[in-house]
Motif scaffolding. Structure first.
Motif, PDB file in Angstrom:
ATOM      1  N   GLY A 166      -3.135  -0.270  -4.623  1.00 40.66           N
ATOM      2  CA  GLY A 166      -2.871  -0.347  -3.199  1.00 40.66           C
ATOM      3  C   GLY A 166      -2.900   1.053  -2.588  1.00 40.66           C
ATOM      4  N   GLY A 167      -3.379   2.148  -3.098  1.00 39.13           N
ATOM      5  CA  GLY A 167      -3.562   3.411  -2.721  1.00 39.13           C
ATOM      6  C   GLY A 167      -4.440   3.416  -1.442  1.00 39.13           C
ATOM      7  N   VAL A 168      -4.054   4.391  -0.455  1.00 34.37           N
ATOM      8  CA  VAL A 168      -4.651   4.435   0.508  1.00 34.37           C
ATOM      9  C   VAL A 168      -5.079   6.168   0.775  1.00 34.37           C
ATOM     10  CG1 VAL A 168      -5.021   4.509   3.132  1.00 34.37           C
ATOM     11  CG2 VAL A 168      -3.707   2.489   1.994  1.00 34.37           C
ATOM     12  N   PRO A 169      -6.351   6.690   0.513  1.00 27.43           N
ATOM     13  CA  PRO A 169      -6.757   7.847   0.535  1.00 27.43           C
ATOM     14  C   PRO A 169      -6.590   8.577   1.936  1.00 27.43           C
ATOM     15  CG  PRO A 169      -8.595   6.839  -0.216  1.00 27.43           C
ATOM     16  CD  PRO A 169      -7.415   5.782   0.073  1.00 27.43           C
ATOM     17  N   ILE A 170      -5.915   9.712   1.851  1.00 28.88           N
ATOM     18  CA  ILE A 170      -5.748  10.427   3.272  1.00 28.88           C
ATOM     19  C   ILE A 170      -6.219  11.686   2.973  1.00 28.88           C
ATOM     20  CG2 ILE A 170      -3.930  11.272   4.871  1.00 28.88           C
ATOM     21  CD1 ILE A 170      -4.192   8.036   4.959  1.00 28.88           C
ATOM     22  N   ASN A 171      -7.216  12.187   4.051  1.00 25.92           N
ATOM     23  CA  ASN A 171      -7.703  13.490   3.981  1.00 25.92           C
ATOM     24  C   ASN A 171      -6.547  14.202   4.665  1.00 25.92           C
ATOM     25  OD1 ASN A 171      -8.786  15.862   4.474  1.00 25.92           O
ATOM     26  ND2 ASN A 171     -10.991  15.045   5.203  1.00 25.92           N
ATOM     27  N   PRO A 215     -11.621   9.956 -12.853  1.00 24.75           N
ATOM     28  CA  PRO A 215     -11.680   8.397 -13.425  1.00 24.75           C
ATOM     29  C   PRO A 215     -10.673   7.732 -12.969  1.00 24.75           C
ATOM     30  CG  PRO A 215     -10.788   9.729 -15.104  1.00 24.75           C
ATOM     31  CD  PRO A 215     -11.128  10.810 -13.965  1.00 24.75           C
ATOM     32  N   LEU A 216      -9.771   8.116 -11.950  1.00 27.60           N
ATOM     33  CA  LEU A 216      -8.525   7.296 -11.527  1.00 27.60           C
ATOM     34  C   LEU A 216      -8.662   6.486 -10.223  1.00 27.60           C
ATOM     35  CD1 LEU A 216      -5.802   9.649 -12.743  1.00 27.60           C
ATOM     36  CD2 LEU A 216      -6.653   7.620 -13.964  1.00 27.60           C
ATOM     37  N   LYS A 217      -9.918   6.871  -9.599  1.00 27.19           N
ATOM     38  CA  LYS A 217     -10.256   6.452  -8.167  1.00 27.19           C
ATOM     39  C   LYS A 217      -9.890   4.827  -8.096  1.00 27.19           C
ATOM     40  CE  LYS A 217     -13.373   5.894  -4.321  1.00 27.19           C
ATOM     41  NZ  LYS A 217     -14.488   6.542  -3.585  1.00 27.19           N
ATOM     42  N   GLY A 218     -10.705   4.143  -8.864  1.00 26.65           N
ATOM     43  CA  GLY A 218     -10.593   2.628  -8.969  1.00 26.65           C
ATOM     44  C   GLY A 218      -9.322   2.320  -9.228  1.00 26.65           C
ATOM     45  N   PHE A 219      -8.430   2.815 -10.196  1.00 27.03           N
ATOM     46  CA  PHE A 219      -7.257   2.330 -10.584  1.00 27.03           C
ATOM     47  C   PHE A 219      -6.136   2.506  -9.435  1.00 27.03           C
ATOM     48  CE2 PHE A 219      -3.118   3.513 -12.547  1.00 27.03           C
ATOM     49  CZ  PHE A 219      -2.778   2.287 -13.297  1.00 27.03           C
ATOM     50  N   PHE A 220      -6.241   3.854  -8.529  1.00 23.31           N
ATOM     51  CA  PHE A 220      -5.283   3.751  -7.391  1.00 23.31           C
ATOM     52  C   PHE A 220      -5.571   2.848  -6.476  1.00 23.31           C
ATOM     53  CE2 PHE A 220      -4.517   8.471  -8.947  1.00 23.31           C
ATOM     54  CZ  PHE A 220      -3.475   8.287  -9.695  1.00 23.31           C
ATOM     55  N   ASN A 231       0.818  -1.143  -0.188  1.00 22.84           N
ATOM     56  CA  ASN A 231      -0.063  -0.074  -0.045  1.00 22.84           C
ATOM     57  C   ASN A 231       0.853   1.257  -0.205  1.00 22.84           C
ATOM     58  OD1 ASN A 231      -1.550  -2.092   1.990  1.00 22.84           O
ATOM     59  ND2 ASN A 231      -2.937  -1.096   0.494  1.00 22.84           N
ATOM     60  N   TRP A 232       0.099   2.299  -0.298  1.00 24.06           N
ATOM     61  CA  TRP A 232       0.941   3.811  -0.510  1.00 24.06           C
ATOM     62  C   TRP A 232      -0.332   4.832  -0.030  1.00 24.06           C
ATOM     63  CZ3 TRP A 232      -0.990   6.787  -4.311  1.00 24.06           C
ATOM     64  CH2 TRP A 232      -1.759   5.988  -5.337  1.00 24.06           C
ATOM     65  N   ALA A 233       0.062   5.690   0.564  1.00 23.29           N
ATOM     66  CA  ALA A 233      -0.666   6.849   1.259  1.00 23.29           C
ATOM     67  C   ALA A 233      -0.840   7.824  -0.064  1.00 23.29           C
ATOM     68  CB  ALA A 233      -0.204   7.499   2.338  1.00 23.29           C
ATOM     69  N   GLY A 234      -1.899   8.455  -0.373  1.00 27.78           N
ATOM     70  CA  GLY A 234      -1.919   9.643  -1.266  1.00 27.78           C
ATOM     71  C   GLY A 234      -3.124  10.584  -0.854  1.00 27.78           C
ATOM     72  N   LYS A 235      -2.906  11.747  -1.093  1.00 21.70           N
ATOM     73  CA  LYS A 235      -3.962  12.601  -0.663  1.00 21.70           C
ATOM     74  C   LYS A 235      -5.368  12.350  -1.328  1.00 21.70           C
ATOM     75  CE  LYS A 235      -1.949  16.150  -3.941  1.00 21.70           C
ATOM     76  NZ  LYS A 235      -1.286  17.373  -4.015  1.00 21.70           N
ATOM     77  N   ASP A 236      -6.404  12.380  -0.680  1.00 23.30           N
ATOM     78  CA  ASP A 236      -7.803  11.801  -1.175  1.00 23.30           C
ATOM     79  C   ASP A 236      -8.188  12.782  -2.579  1.00 23.30           C
ATOM     80  OD1 ASP A 236      -8.160  14.406  -0.112  1.00 23.30           O
ATOM     81  OD2 ASP A 236      -9.911  13.788   1.261  1.00 23.30           O
ATOM     82  N   SER A 237      -7.631  13.953  -2.796  1.00 24.01           N
ATOM     83  CA  SER A 237      -8.070  14.539  -3.997  1.00 24.01           C
ATOM     84  C   SER A 237      -7.464  13.691  -5.225  1.00 24.01           C
ATOM     85  CB  SER A 237      -7.597  15.949  -4.035  1.00 24.01           C
ATOM     86  OG  SER A 237      -6.222  15.922  -3.888  1.00 24.01           O
ATOM     87  N   MET A 238      -6.579  12.772  -5.048  1.00 18.12           N
ATOM     88  CA  MET A 238      -6.059  12.120  -6.224  1.00 18.12           C
ATOM     89  C   MET A 238      -7.133  10.878  -6.504  1.00 18.12           C
ATOM     90  SD  MET A 238      -2.221  11.527  -5.115  1.00 18.12           S
ATOM     91  CE  MET A 238      -2.108  10.003  -6.285  1.00 18.12           C
ATOM     92  N   PHE A 239      -7.889  10.378  -5.402  1.00 17.74           N
ATOM     93  CA  PHE A 239      -8.685   9.114  -5.610  1.00 17.74           C
ATOM     94  C   PHE A 239     -10.225   9.663  -6.019  1.00 17.74           C
ATOM     95  CE2 PHE A 239      -5.224   8.033  -3.310  1.00 17.74           C
ATOM     96  CZ  PHE A 239      -5.087   6.637  -3.254  1.00 17.74           C
ATOM     97  N   ARG A 240     -10.093  10.357  -7.143  1.00 19.38           N
ATOM     98  CA  ARG A 240     -11.488  10.803  -7.998  1.00 19.38           C
ATOM     99  C   ARG A 240     -11.634  10.003  -9.073  1.00 19.38           C
ATOM    100  NH1 ARG A 240     -10.981  16.973  -5.796  1.00 19.38           N
ATOM    101  NH2 ARG A 240     -11.771  16.499  -3.738  1.00 19.38           N
TER     102      ARG A 240
END
Length: 189
Positions: A74-79, A65-70, A54-63
């Motif tokens: 293994g992405g973990v959205p962080i607020n 059309p890329l949310k499912g891909f990230f 897994n890796w952490a990324g800012k939640d704005s990246m997880f929108r």
């Protein structure tokens, strides 16, 4: 996917080493981190070995059309707008997960830094999990997680161990590799 990732890495001249974690939860600092190529190499490593990293990324990246891909990667959205802080959010994520291996670039950036951020260190101590020594060595074209350690909580001792281990690992841009030390804390008077 495993075979394809192995083939791509081999065609690019890369070798990997992987020692599985000693338990279901862990933290992996990945050092050095100076190039955008580090992420796709990490994804190929993950696919080749069939491991959940897994890796952490800012939640704005997880929108869209890329949310499912990230999330799939293994992405973990962080607020980052919440005052609870990154480490507090990740400690909660660890507590709620049966299995998790969080990879974190201790430099926090691809640019030159004079210190490591303490997040991965605090997370490993607070979650009481082992630390995998992750690396990408461009000189030898070797990447992996070779060894697992338990932090002592003594920063000087633990940083000395990291410096010794990573001494022969070469970044894509060696001049940008961050110094293996934590920022000195100012004591309020």
């Amino acid at each position: 996917m495993r075979g394809l990732a192995a083939l791509i890495l081999r065609l690019l001249g890369w070798r990997t080493v992987y020692t599985p974690p000693p338990g279901p939860k862990s933290v992996v600092p990945v050092y050095p981190h100076t190039s955008n190529w580090d992420f796709p190499l990490g994804v190929m490593f993950k696919a080749k070995h069939g491991v959940d990293l897994n890796w952490a990324g800012k939640d704005s990246m997880f929108r869209w059309p890329l949310k499912g891909f990230f999330l799939w990667l293994g992405g973990v959205p962080i607020n980052r707008r919440e005052s609870t802080g990154l480490i507090a959010q990740l400690v909660v994520t660890f507590a709620q997960s049966e299995r998790i291996c969080m990879c974190i670039a201790p430099e926090g950036t691809r640019a030159k830094t004079d210190h490591w951020k303490t997040g991965f260190y605090r997370l490993a101590l607070e979650a009481n999990v082992p630390v995998g020594l992750g690396f990408i060595d461009y000189h030898r074209k070797l990447l992996g997680i070779e060894r697992w350690v338990t932090l002592t909580g003594n920063e000087a001792e633990d940083l000395a161990m990291f410096r010794e281990y990573y001494a022969d690992k070469t970044a894509f841009d060696p001049q940008k590799a961050g110094d293996i030390r934590f920022r000195e804390r100012r004591i309020a008077r």
